[in-house]
Design a protein around this motif. Structure first.
Motif, PDB file in Angstrom:
ATOM      1  N   GLU A 170       0.794  -1.140  -0.109  1.00  0.00           N
ATOM      2  CA  GLU A 170       0.099   0.019  -0.032  1.00  0.00           C
ATOM      3  C   GLU A 170       0.723   1.370  -0.063  1.00  0.00           C
ATOM      4  OE1 GLU A 170      -3.898   1.582   0.694  1.00  0.00           O
ATOM      5  OE2 GLU A 170      -3.594  -0.568   0.926  1.00  0.00           O
ATOM      6  N   TRP A 171       1.058   1.858  -1.024  1.00  0.00           N
ATOM      7  CA  TRP A 171       1.947   3.167  -1.104  1.00  0.00           C
ATOM      8  C   TRP A 171       1.071   4.058  -0.106  1.00  0.00           C
ATOM      9  CZ3 TRP A 171       6.142   2.401  -3.322  1.00  0.00           C
ATOM     10  CH2 TRP A 171       6.211   1.154  -4.343  1.00  0.00           C
ATOM     11  N   PRO A 172       2.330   4.861   0.554  1.00  0.00           N
ATOM     12  CA  PRO A 172       1.698   5.811   1.446  1.00  0.00           C
ATOM     13  C   PRO A 172       1.255   7.112   0.677  1.00  0.00           C
ATOM     14  CG  PRO A 172       4.031   5.673   1.488  1.00  0.00           C
ATOM     15  CD  PRO A 172       3.682   4.774   0.640  1.00  0.00           C
ATOM     16  N   LEU A 173       0.345   7.698   1.257  1.00  0.00           N
ATOM     17  CA  LEU A 173      -0.291   9.024   0.490  1.00  0.00           C
ATOM     18  C   LEU A 173       0.536  10.181   1.160  1.00  0.00           C
ATOM     19  CD1 LEU A 173      -2.399   9.429  -1.495  1.00  0.00           C
ATOM     20  CD2 LEU A 173      -3.974  10.580   0.569  1.00  0.00           C
ATOM     21  N   LEU A 174       1.533  10.238   0.519  1.00  0.00           N
ATOM     22  CA  LEU A 174       2.748  11.330   0.973  1.00  0.00           C
ATOM     23  C   LEU A 174       2.397  12.673   0.502  1.00  0.00           C
ATOM     24  CD1 LEU A 174       5.918   9.201  -0.161  1.00  0.00           C
ATOM     25  CD2 LEU A 174       5.159   9.478   2.107  1.00  0.00           C
ATOM     26  N   ASP A 175       2.924  13.768   1.343  1.00  0.00           N
ATOM     27  CA  ASP A 175       2.770  15.061   0.957  1.00  0.00           C
ATOM     28  C   ASP A 175       3.696  15.046  -0.526  1.00  0.00           C
ATOM     29  OD1 ASP A 175       3.223  17.767   0.363  1.00  0.00           O
ATOM     30  OD2 ASP A 175       3.869  18.189   2.410  1.00  0.00           O
ATOM     31  N   GLU A 176       3.179  15.861  -1.632  1.00  0.00           N
ATOM     32  CA  GLU A 176       3.812  15.667  -2.866  1.00  0.00           C
ATOM     33  C   GLU A 176       5.097  16.629  -2.768  1.00  0.00           C
ATOM     34  OE1 GLU A 176       1.191  17.391  -5.628  1.00  0.00           O
ATOM     35  OE2 GLU A 176       1.769  19.497  -5.143  1.00  0.00           O
ATOM     36  N   ARG A 177       5.298  17.341  -1.617  1.00  0.00           N
ATOM     37  CA  ARG A 177       6.613  18.075  -1.290  1.00  0.00           C
ATOM     38  C   ARG A 177       7.680  17.386  -0.622  1.00  0.00           C
ATOM     39  NH1 ARG A 177       2.675  21.833  -2.002  1.00  0.00           N
ATOM     40  NH2 ARG A 177       3.242  23.693  -3.553  1.00  0.00           N
ATOM     41  N   ALA A 178       7.238  16.095  -0.315  1.00  0.00           N
ATOM     42  CA  ALA A 178       8.273  15.152   0.429  1.00  0.00           C
ATOM     43  C   ALA A 178       9.630  14.934  -0.399  1.00  0.00           C
ATOM     44  CB  ALA A 178       7.563  14.080   0.889  1.00  0.00           C
ATOM     45  N   ALA A 179      10.691  14.810   0.082  1.00  0.00           N
ATOM     46  CA  ALA A 179      11.807  14.492  -0.477  1.00  0.00           C
ATOM     47  C   ALA A 179      11.819  13.031  -0.814  1.00  0.00           C
ATOM     48  CB  ALA A 179      13.166  14.709   0.544  1.00  0.00           C
ATOM     49  N   MET A 180      12.205  12.638  -1.925  1.00  0.00           N
ATOM     50  CA  MET A 180      12.262  11.342  -2.461  1.00  0.00           C
ATOM     51  C   MET A 180      13.844  10.955  -3.377  1.00  0.00           C
ATOM     52  SD  MET A 180      12.020  12.288  -5.578  1.00  0.00           S
ATOM     53  CE  MET A 180      12.094  10.928  -6.644  1.00  0.00           C
ATOM     54  N   GLY A 181      14.491  12.021  -3.638  1.00  0.00           N
ATOM     55  CA  GLY A 181      15.752  11.631  -4.240  1.00  0.00           C
ATOM     56  C   GLY A 181      16.893  12.723  -3.589  1.00  0.00           C
ATOM     57  N   LEU A 182      18.004  12.296  -3.696  1.00  0.00           N
ATOM     58  CA  LEU A 182      19.307  13.224  -3.329  1.00  0.00           C
ATOM     59  C   LEU A 182      20.354  12.815  -4.250  1.00  0.00           C
ATOM     60  CD1 LEU A 182      20.574  15.122  -1.080  1.00  0.00           C
ATOM     61  CD2 LEU A 182      21.244  13.042   0.268  1.00  0.00           C
ATOM     62  N   CYS A 183      21.010  13.997  -4.725  1.00  0.00           N
ATOM     63  CA  CYS A 183      22.129  13.599  -5.502  1.00  0.00           C
ATOM     64  C   CYS A 183      23.009  14.945  -5.236  1.00  0.00           C
ATOM     65  CB  CYS A 183      21.762  13.674  -6.986  1.00  0.00           C
ATOM     66  SG  CYS A 183      23.230  13.555  -8.056  1.00  0.00           S
ATOM     67  N   TYR A 184      24.354  14.541  -4.926  1.00  0.00           N
ATOM     68  CA  TYR A 184      25.410  15.650  -4.675  1.00  0.00           C
ATOM     69  C   TYR A 184      25.884  16.261  -6.156  1.00  0.00           C
ATOM     70  CZ  TYR A 184      24.971  15.097   0.348  1.00  0.00           C
ATOM     71  OH  TYR A 184      24.402  15.035   1.684  1.00  0.00           O
ATOM     72  N   THR A 185      26.380  17.184  -6.056  1.00  0.00           N
ATOM     73  CA  THR A 185      26.961  17.797  -7.050  1.00  0.00           C
ATOM     74  C   THR A 185      28.437  17.395  -6.859  1.00  0.00           C
ATOM     75  OG1 THR A 185      27.881  19.800  -5.740  1.00  0.00           O
ATOM     76  CG2 THR A 185      25.860  20.054  -7.340  1.00  0.00           C
ATOM     77  N   SER A 186      29.197  17.451  -7.978  1.00  0.00           N
ATOM     78  CA  SER A 186      30.475  16.623  -8.001  1.00  0.00           C
ATOM     79  C   SER A 186      31.577  17.231  -7.002  1.00  0.00           C
ATOM     80  CB  SER A 186      31.070  16.097  -9.195  1.00  0.00           C
ATOM     81  OG  SER A 186      31.315  17.354  -9.852  1.00  0.00           O
ATOM     82  N   GLY A 187      31.295  18.582  -6.743  1.00  0.00           N
ATOM     83  CA  GLY A 187      32.072  19.399  -5.621  1.00  0.00           C
ATOM     84  C   GLY A 187      33.819  19.438  -6.484  1.00  0.00           C
ATOM     85  N   THR A 188      33.472  19.882  -7.561  1.00  0.00           N
ATOM     86  CA  THR A 188      35.036  20.445  -8.133  1.00  0.00           C
ATOM     87  C   THR A 188      35.525  21.604  -7.517  1.00  0.00           C
ATOM     88  OG1 THR A 188      33.502  21.397  -9.904  1.00  0.00           O
ATOM     89  CG2 THR A 188      34.938  19.629 -10.708  1.00  0.00           C
TER      90      THR A 188
END
Ligand code: ADP
Length: 541
Positions: A170-188
């Motif tokens: 049962e997929w939770p009914l989340l707030d659409e503004r909830a975080a779901m992904g994270l990616c870091y810039t490569s930090g040159t």
């Protein structure tokens, strides 16, 4: 007064529900670390996504917890995207090509609870395990035998983890503004910075990317994303492709292998591919060497770095493939512009179309753009004026993760400074001329290193070209051109300079041409100008 429409949140789990019903027999084909070709359907994919979601829940994760992945493009990685994000956690994708110190920084900064890794990254993680001690456990993305020789503690294989789980969830009914992904810039420059995606931005971005004037993805397409799932959501392709039910083909660890890419494209009848220029260089070289033609591919979306004109022509002349250049960045989920033709352009000559393709494309609905000068004055879209490119919109980051208020890239009036320098023509086609940090200023005027590089790449003896500025007494800075030759090509400085003559402004002519064996690249395959500048720091003109 509010309208009377249902308040249904935009969640990635709704793609699972929609695609499962509508496209259940569509295929997903992957090369993986342990199999040369794995093939199954959307239906089977989503059964496993639900099993994984159940398993993750049992690991004791709470909403918003970060689960990291370090893996190539294959079906297990795709499943993780949906299971982690859909169930309310945050999928933190890590680029395995980064330095160990950067990887350690990211895992600790993100406070990742669990790490999901391809079997081939076990040795890498074993080496840094003592420095990421807050990680609770490891999931090796392979079958039950894949964990047998590791010294990692609290480790389980992906297949063992999901084996006995229910395929109902049962997929939770989340707030659409909830975080779901994270990616870091490569930090040159400095530490990597985390970009935290939410459901709403991801869904809006997916709608935008499937549109006809963007990637034009449909159910009839077969998509080969070579752009990694570990970097900026593979340009949103997991969401866009599954929203329309396209067939998906993944190259696994073989993404820089011309033969594998060619065979996948032919055998699986790939119609559209996504990737950075360096990958296509490998494919085109393989095809040329073996006298092969791409018979099914219709278009290829290329971004991440400027696309040389010679590549656009090679795809067109030898393979009848249309190159659509795209531009974006980690902070933009990532898409900002995509090249497509406008009404009234039907009669353009071939060369005029090529000239358009060398630009980075036009803004999609959802991303506003402006260019400004050093005083923040807004510049006209005349195709001549160039300045700092700034953007805003619902899939542009508003801040970096756990760097509250730092927002160093944000302007005071709500725009994000991309760090790119660009011009925009009256039709809205944007063209990057440089990164702000790479700009060469000679006698007070800017020289576009990208334009010189792309022109030089048109010389048949040039495999790769990079332009940097070096100190000059009179002009402050002058450009020099650094070249890697095509294997066995006999080409010298004068050949290159004669080739450039008439193609670029006279005062842009590089003051020197230097041949080296290899140009340094970043972990995402871009030319590492900082390293080049360091290498040539004592260079005297
Ligand atoms: P990183 O360099 O850290 O991997 P990104 O992948 O987010 O970060 O890179 C974004 C940058 O890549 C852009 O700001 C721009 O400089 C460059 N870039 C992306 N697409 C293009 C393109 N089509 N042409 C030229 N530069 C591009």
């Amino acid at each position: 007064m509010h309208g009377l429409m249902m308040d249904t949140p935009l969640l990635i789990s709704s793609i699972v529900e929609h695609a499962d019903i509508n496209f259940h027999d569509r295929e997903i084909v992957s090369v993986t670390a342990d199999e040369s070709l794995h093939r199954y359907t959307y239906k089977e994919c989503f059964q496993r996504v639900r099993k994984l979601a159940n398993a993750l829940e049992k690991l004791g994760l709470s909403e918003g917890d970060r689960v990291a992945t370090m893996a190539w493009n294959d079906y297990r990685h795709l499943e993780s995207y949906y299971a982690i994000g859909g169930a309310g956690y945050v999928c933190h994708t890590i680029n395995p090509r980064l330095f160990p110190e950067q990887i350690i920084f990211m895992i600790n900064h993100a406070e990742d609870k669990w790490l999901m890794i391809d079997p081939m990254f076990i040795p890498l993680i074993e080496k840094i395990a003592s420095q990421i001690s807050d990680v609770k456990g490891f999931i090796v993305m392979g079958d039950e035998g894949s964990t047998k020789d590791t010294t990692l503690k609290n480790v389980i294989s992906y297949e063992a983890l999901i084996k006995d789980e229910s395929d109902q969830f049962e997929w939770p009914l989340l707030d659409e503004r909830a975080a779901m992904g994270l990616c870091y810039t490569s930090g040159t420059t400095g530490d990597p910075k985390g970009v935290l995606y939410n459901h709403r931005a991801t869904i809006l971005h997916a709608y935008a990317l499937i549109a006809p004037d963007a990637m034009n993805l449909s159910n009839r397409d077969c998509v080969l994303p070579v752009v990694p799932l570990f970097h900026v959501n593979s340009w949103g392709s997991p969401y866009g492709a599954m929203m329309v039910g396209a067939k998906i083909v993944y190259p696994g660890p073989k993404m820089a292998d011309g033969e594998t890419l060619y065979n996948l494209m032919e055998e699986e009848k790939v119609t559209v591919s996504l990737g950075v220029p360096t990958v296509w260089l490998v494919l085109l070289q393989y095809a040329a060497k073996n006298n092969l033609k791409l018979n099914n591919l219709q278009r290829t979306i290329i971004g991440g770095a400027a696309v040389p004109e010679s590549m656009i022509r090679d795809f067109h002349d030898n393979h009848d493939v249309f190159v659509q250049q795209a531009w974006g960045m980690t902070e933009m989920t990532p898409l900002g512009t995509v090249m497509s033709m406008k009404h009234g352009m039907e009669d353009l000559t071939h060369d005029e179309i090529i000239a358009l393709q060398t630009k980075q494309g036009r803004g999609m609905f959802g991303v506003e753009m402006r260019i400004v000068d050093d005083n923040q004055a807004i510049l006209p879209w005349d195709g001549v004026a160039f300045g700092a490119l700034q953007v805003r919109g619902p899939w542009v980051c508003s801040d970096y993760y756990r760097l509250d208020g730092s927002a160093d890239a944000h302007t005071g009036d709500g725009w994000f400074d991309t760090g790119d320098v660009a011009k925009i023509d009256p039709e809205g086609y944007m063209q990057i001329t440089d990164r702000t940090k790479d700009v060469i200023k000679s006698g007070g005027e800017w020289i576009s290193s990208i334009e010189i590089e792309n022109t030089a790449m048109g010389h048949p003896g040039v495999a790769e070209a990079a332009v940097i500025g070096v100190a000059h007494e009179k002009w402050t800075e002058r450009p020099i051109l650094i070249v890697v030759k095509v294997k066995d090509a006999s080409v010298d400085k004068q050949d290159i300079l004669s080739f450039l003559e008439g193609k670029i402004a006279k005062w842009w002519m590089p003051d020197d041409v230097i041949f080296i064996e290899e140009i340094p690249h970043t972990a995402t395959g871009k030319i590492k100008k900082t390293a080049l500048r360091e290498q040539f720091i004592d260079f005297k003109l």
